[in-house]
Design a protein around this motif. Structure first.
Motif, PDB file in Angstrom:
ATOM      1  N   VAL A   1       0.427  -0.895   0.416  1.00 26.25           N
ATOM      2  CA  VAL A   1       0.014   0.333   0.008  1.00 26.25           C
ATOM      3  C   VAL A   1       0.418   1.293   0.387  1.00 26.25           C
ATOM      4  CG1 VAL A   1      -1.359   1.095   1.629  1.00 26.25           C
ATOM      5  CG2 VAL A   1      -1.960  -1.216   1.379  1.00 26.25           C
ATOM      6  N   ALA A   2       1.079   1.095   0.598  1.00 21.18           N
ATOM      7  CA  ALA A   2       2.927   2.295   0.650  1.00 21.18           C
ATOM      8  C   ALA A   2       4.057   2.468  -0.608  1.00 21.18           C
ATOM      9  CB  ALA A   2       3.776   2.601   2.744  1.00 21.18           C
ATOM     10  N   ILE A   3       4.088   1.702  -1.066  1.00 17.87           N
ATOM     11  CA  ILE A   3       5.251   1.239  -2.244  1.00 17.87           C
ATOM     12  C   ILE A   3       4.343   1.461  -3.545  1.00 17.87           C
ATOM     13  CG2 ILE A   3       7.029   0.208  -3.234  1.00 17.87           C
ATOM     14  CD1 ILE A   3       7.757  -0.519  -0.013  1.00 17.87           C
TER      15      ILE A   3
ATOM     16  N   VAL B   1       4.722   5.870  -5.264  1.00 13.83           N
ATOM     17  CA  VAL B   1       5.494   5.744  -5.739  1.00 13.83           C
ATOM     18  C   VAL B   1       6.264   4.980  -6.577  1.00 13.83           C
ATOM     19  CG1 VAL B   1       8.155   5.868  -4.620  1.00 13.83           C
ATOM     20  CG2 VAL B   1       6.347   5.718  -3.208  1.00 13.83           C
ATOM     21  N   LEU B   2       6.076   3.126  -6.569  1.00 13.16           N
ATOM     22  CA  LEU B   2       6.203   2.954  -8.079  1.00 13.16           C
ATOM     23  C   LEU B   2       6.024   3.744  -9.190  1.00 13.16           C
ATOM     24  CD1 LEU B   2       6.528  -1.078  -7.085  1.00 13.16           C
ATOM     25  CD2 LEU B   2       8.944   1.192  -7.419  1.00 13.16           C
TER      26      LEU B   2
ATOM     27  N   VAL C   1       3.601   9.508  -1.468  1.00  6.26           N
ATOM     28  CA  VAL C   1       2.027  10.292  -0.987  1.00  6.26           C
ATOM     29  C   VAL C   1       2.336  10.150   0.575  1.00  6.26           C
ATOM     30  CG1 VAL C   1       0.119   9.808  -1.486  1.00  6.26           C
ATOM     31  CG2 VAL C   1       0.820   9.541  -3.370  1.00  6.26           C
ATOM     32  N   LEU C   2       2.190  10.564   1.318  1.00  2.00           N
ATOM     33  CA  LEU C   2       2.028  11.111   2.788  1.00  2.00           C
ATOM     34  C   LEU C   2       0.574   9.608   3.426  1.00  2.00           C
ATOM     35  CD1 LEU C   2       3.050  11.648   4.822  1.00  2.00           C
ATOM     36  CD2 LEU C   2       1.768  13.788   5.302  1.00  2.00           C
TER      37      LEU C   2
END
Length: 56
Positions: A17-19, A22-23, A29-30
């Protein structure tokens, strides 16, 4: 560690969910990073289905 299964699943899911943003966009995205951290934290705090008692 008695709850290694939920910890592992929470870490993997929270990491995805966090990465993922970014990819896709190359930017952090905070909100997604915080959501990923919360999912990982819930995975750490949750008990596995086959564990009973407090573990203390």
């Amino acid at each position: 560690m008695k709850n290694w299964k939920t910890t592992l699943i929470g870490a993997i899911t929270g990491g995805i969910v966090a990465i993922a943003p970014v990819l896709q966009s190359g930017h952090i995205v905070l909100a997604r990073a915080v959501t990923g951290f919360l999912i990982a934290a819930l995975g750490y705090l949750a008990k596995d289905h086959d564990v009973s008692g407090t573990g203390a």
